[in-house]
Design a protein around this motif. Structure first.
Motif, mmCIF file in Angstrom:
data_model
loop_
_atom_site.group_PDB
_atom_site.id
_atom_site.type_symbol
_atom_site.label_atom_id
_atom_site.label_comp_id
_atom_site.label_asym_id
_atom_site.label_seq_id
_atom_site.Cartn_x
_atom_site.Cartn_y
_atom_site.Cartn_z
ATOM 1 N N HIS A 60 14.754 5.594 12.627
ATOM 2 C CA HIS A 60 14.891 4.239 12.079
ATOM 3 C C HIS A 60 14.747 4.289 10.559
ATOM 4 C CE1 HIS A 60 14.654 2.160 16.025
ATOM 5 N NE2 HIS A 60 13.905 3.209 16.348
ATOM 6 N N ASP A 61 15.535 3.485 9.883
ATOM 7 C CA ASP A 61 15.478 3.460 8.426
ATOM 8 C C ASP A 61 14.257 2.719 7.896
ATOM 9 O OD1 ASP A 61 17.869 4.876 8.200
ATOM 10 O OD2 ASP A 61 19.090 3.052 8.207
ATOM 11 N N ALA A 62 13.823 1.700 8.626
ATOM 12 C CA ALA A 62 12.710 0.867 8.164
ATOM 13 C C ALA A 62 11.434 1.194 8.923
ATOM 14 C CB ALA A 62 13.046 -0.612 8.333
ATOM 15 N N VAL A 63 10.297 0.837 8.327
ATOM 16 C CA VAL A 63 9.001 0.973 8.986
ATOM 17 C C VAL A 63 8.865 -0.130 10.035
ATOM 18 C CG1 VAL A 63 6.494 0.990 8.588
ATOM 19 C CG2 VAL A 63 8.038 1.990 6.911
ATOM 20 N N ALA A 64 8.053 0.096 11.063
ATOM 21 C CA ALA A 64 7.980 -0.805 12.212
ATOM 22 C C ALA A 64 7.407 -2.174 11.899
ATOM 23 C CB ALA A 64 7.177 -0.159 13.337
ATOM 24 N N GLN A 65 6.815 -2.370 10.728
ATOM 25 C CA GLN A 65 6.332 -3.699 10.373
ATOM 26 C C GLN A 65 6.466 -3.925 8.869
ATOM 27 O OE1 GLN A 65 2.242 -3.947 11.699
ATOM 28 N NE2 GLN A 65 1.450 -2.790 9.992
ATOM 29 N N ASP A 66 6.621 -5.181 8.484
ATOM 30 C CA ASP A 66 6.761 -5.565 7.082
ATOM 31 C C ASP A 66 5.443 -6.165 6.619
ATOM 32 O OD1 ASP A 66 7.690 -6.230 4.602
ATOM 33 O OD2 ASP A 66 8.808 -7.998 5.258
ATOM 34 N N ARG A 172 4.610 -1.318 21.302
ATOM 35 C CA ARG A 172 5.396 -2.553 21.238
ATOM 36 C C ARG A 172 6.423 -2.584 22.362
ATOM 37 N NH1 ARG A 172 7.569 -3.617 15.453
ATOM 38 N NH2 ARG A 172 5.350 -4.136 15.164
ATOM 39 N N GLN A 173 7.019 -1.442 22.636
ATOM 40 C CA GLN A 173 7.991 -1.339 23.722
ATOM 41 C C GLN A 173 7.350 -1.724 25.057
ATOM 42 O OE1 GLN A 173 11.285 -0.352 23.575
ATOM 43 N NE2 GLN A 173 11.561 -0.520 25.787
ATOM 44 N N HIS A 174 6.086 -1.360 25.238
ATOM 45 C CA HIS A 174 5.378 -1.647 26.493
ATOM 46 C C HIS A 174 4.546 -2.931 26.414
ATOM 47 C CE1 HIS A 174 6.268 2.120 28.661
ATOM 48 N NE2 HIS A 174 6.271 2.682 27.465
ATOM 49 N N ARG A 175 4.661 -3.662 25.312
ATOM 50 C CA ARG A 175 3.915 -4.916 25.097
ATOM 51 C C ARG A 175 2.403 -4.714 25.256
ATOM 52 N NH1 ARG A 175 8.628 -6.306 27.858
ATOM 53 N NH2 ARG A 175 9.957 -7.833 26.760
ATOM 54 N N LYS A 176 1.898 -3.663 24.640
ATOM 55 C CA LYS A 176 0.473 -3.326 24.736
ATOM 56 C C LYS A 176 -0.204 -3.253 23.362
ATOM 57 C CE LYS A 176 0.365 -2.909 29.220
ATOM 58 N NZ LYS A 176 -0.395 -3.895 30.048
ATOM 59 N N SER A 290 3.446 0.831 2.387
ATOM 60 C CA SER A 290 4.454 0.869 3.441
ATOM 61 C C SER A 290 3.870 1.588 4.653
ATOM 62 C CB SER A 290 5.702 1.594 2.940
ATOM 63 O OG SER A 290 6.688 1.647 3.942
ATOM 64 N N SER A 291 3.538 0.824 5.689
ATOM 65 C CA SER A 291 2.791 1.373 6.815
ATOM 66 C C SER A 291 3.016 0.550 8.071
ATOM 67 C CB SER A 291 1.285 1.391 6.486
ATOM 68 O OG SER A 291 0.503 1.699 7.615
ATOM 69 N N ALA A 292 2.947 1.212 9.224
ATOM 70 C CA ALA A 292 3.012 0.524 10.510
ATOM 71 C C ALA A 292 1.622 0.362 11.124
ATOM 72 C CB ALA A 292 3.905 1.304 11.481
ATOM 73 N N ALA A 293 0.590 0.753 10.377
ATOM 74 C CA ALA A 293 -0.780 0.698 10.883
ATOM 75 C C ALA A 293 -1.392 -0.687 10.690
ATOM 76 C CB ALA A 293 -1.633 1.751 10.186
#
Length: 399
Positions: A60-66, A172-176, A290-293
């Motif tokens: 993916h080009d972008a990080v999982a959250q903004d 996120r895929q598993h809604r957990k 820039s982080s998905a944490a």
């Protein structure tokens, strides 16, 4: 062609796809260049679900959250022994301790002397979490620990930004997502395992079988803390992780101590970027905030805290969950609000530059040459080319 990770020419080696695969046909292996990568040996068993590609951060080009609203702090543990034994201010340990005390399991990274590698593992008690204390400047093997995580239970998961980005996509895929706290850190880059293999093999010749290794030590101060410390089963002072309280008050001198400031070769290669993962040069999208944490931590370098030698963390909270965790640890930690410009000063804002000799260095790491031979030959000649420009720049700065 099946829609799976084999269509990628390169990746971060985070290992989350091993956990994601419903048919369990993906495994994590070390490449000839010394980095972890997923492989599929039984392509006929692939059901073409594409899940490994959907959760792959590299794909993916972008990080999982903004992150549009970030709380920024200088932070450190209020417990002197915690602050002393951690790489910087001890915030990572305090977050892990709070999580365990509040019903979470904590997934951290420890050094495994039997396999001579850093690896993720799951801790259910504070004592079990102790081996995660301190930075490990080598790639971590994630597959076994991640595969044991029960998505229905509560976990704190710590990892590199790319590992955490993929893990965010998985839960996120598993809604957990509600079951997890995700913690990453400012990442300089990941060096080839070939570097540590050669370094530790040469170290073994000096002290015998390695029973303990660490990559940071603040015995000479936080600003001179890049040190390889090691003990041996053959020595008189082997270092054990088994007793939490003994470790936190441990004053023993390690069998081996080598500091970057004294010319340690591991750090010479690491900070020179001579053998980092190609992704660290070309595909890292995780600099600064820039982080998905939920939370990002690191050393708070810069002018404001340059006289503090006990260790200071930067702590950035990106999500409501992350902000709540930091609020919850304020009894055990000091958190000082700081502007992002202060808290991120000294951190890398772009990908690590790639030396033109990178491939030659990795090739020589595979050879019988010693680290000193590679350094005094290939790397010395490479840097000699830039010496006149460096001298001129130094004169300009002085003037």
């Amino acid at each position: 062609m099946k829609k799976n990770i084999t269509c990628l020419n390169n990746c971060y080696g985070c290992g989350v796809c091993v956990k994601a695969c419903p048919t369990k046909i993906i495994s994590l292996k070390e490449t000839s260049d010394g980095f972890y990568a997923p492989i599929i040996q039984e392509q006929d068993k692939c059901i073409d679900c594409g899940l490994c590609l959907r959760i792959c951060a590299f794909n993916h080009d972008a990080v999982a959250q903004d992150n549009t609203s970030t709380d920024s702090y200088a932070a450190w543990s209020n417990t002197p022994t915690v602050r002393e034994h951690c790489s910087s201010g001890g915030i990572g340990f305090e977050i892990g301790r709070w999580a365990i005390d509040n019903g979470y399991k904590s997934v951290g990274v420890r050094y495994n002397p039997q396999k001579n590698r850093a690896e993720h593992y799951i801790a259910s008690t504070v004592e079990d979490y102790m081996p995660s204390v301190g930075s490990k400047y080598i790639p971590s093997y994630t597959a076994d620990a991640f595969d044991k995580i029960n998505l229905k239970e509560k976990y704190l998961v710590t990892g590199t930004p790319c590992q955490i980005d993929s893990f965010r996509r998985l839960i996120r895929q598993h809604r957990k997502e509600d079951n997890f706290i995700l913690l990453d850190f400012f990442c300089h880059g990941v060096p080839s395992l070939l570097l540590w293999d050669k370094y530790s093999a040469e170290l073994k010749e000096k002290i015998g079988n390695i029973s303990y290794a660490s990559w940071r030590n603040k015995s000479t101060g936080w600003h001179d803390s890049w040190a390889i410390n090691a003990d041996s089963t053959d020595g008189s002072n082997p270092s054990e992780w088994s007793d939490f309280y003994d470790l936190m008050t441990d004053e023993r001198k390690h069998t081996y101590n080598s500091r970057m400031s004294a010319g340690d070769l591991f750090y010479r290669f690491f900070f020179g970027h001579y053998c980092l993962n190609m992704c660290c040069h070309k595909s890292c999208k995780y600099k600064m905030e820039s982080s998905a944490a939920d939370i990002r931590i690191g050393d708070l370098w810069g002018n404001k805290y340059k006289l503090d030698d006990a260790g200071v963390n930067v702590a950035l909270a990106f999500t409501a969950r992350g902000k709540q965790v930091l609020a919850n640890i304020q009894k055990s930690c000091t958190l000082v609000p700081e502007p992002l410009a202060v808290s991120t000063e000294g951190q890398m804002s772009r990908c690590a530059p790639m030396p033109t000799i990178r491939e030659k260095v990795i090739s020589q790491l595979r050879s019988n040459k010693t680290l000193n031979e590679i350094n005094s030959g290939l790397i010395f000649r490479y840097n000699l080319r830039f010496l006149p420009a460096r001298i001129i720049n130094k004169i300009k700065r002085t003037l």
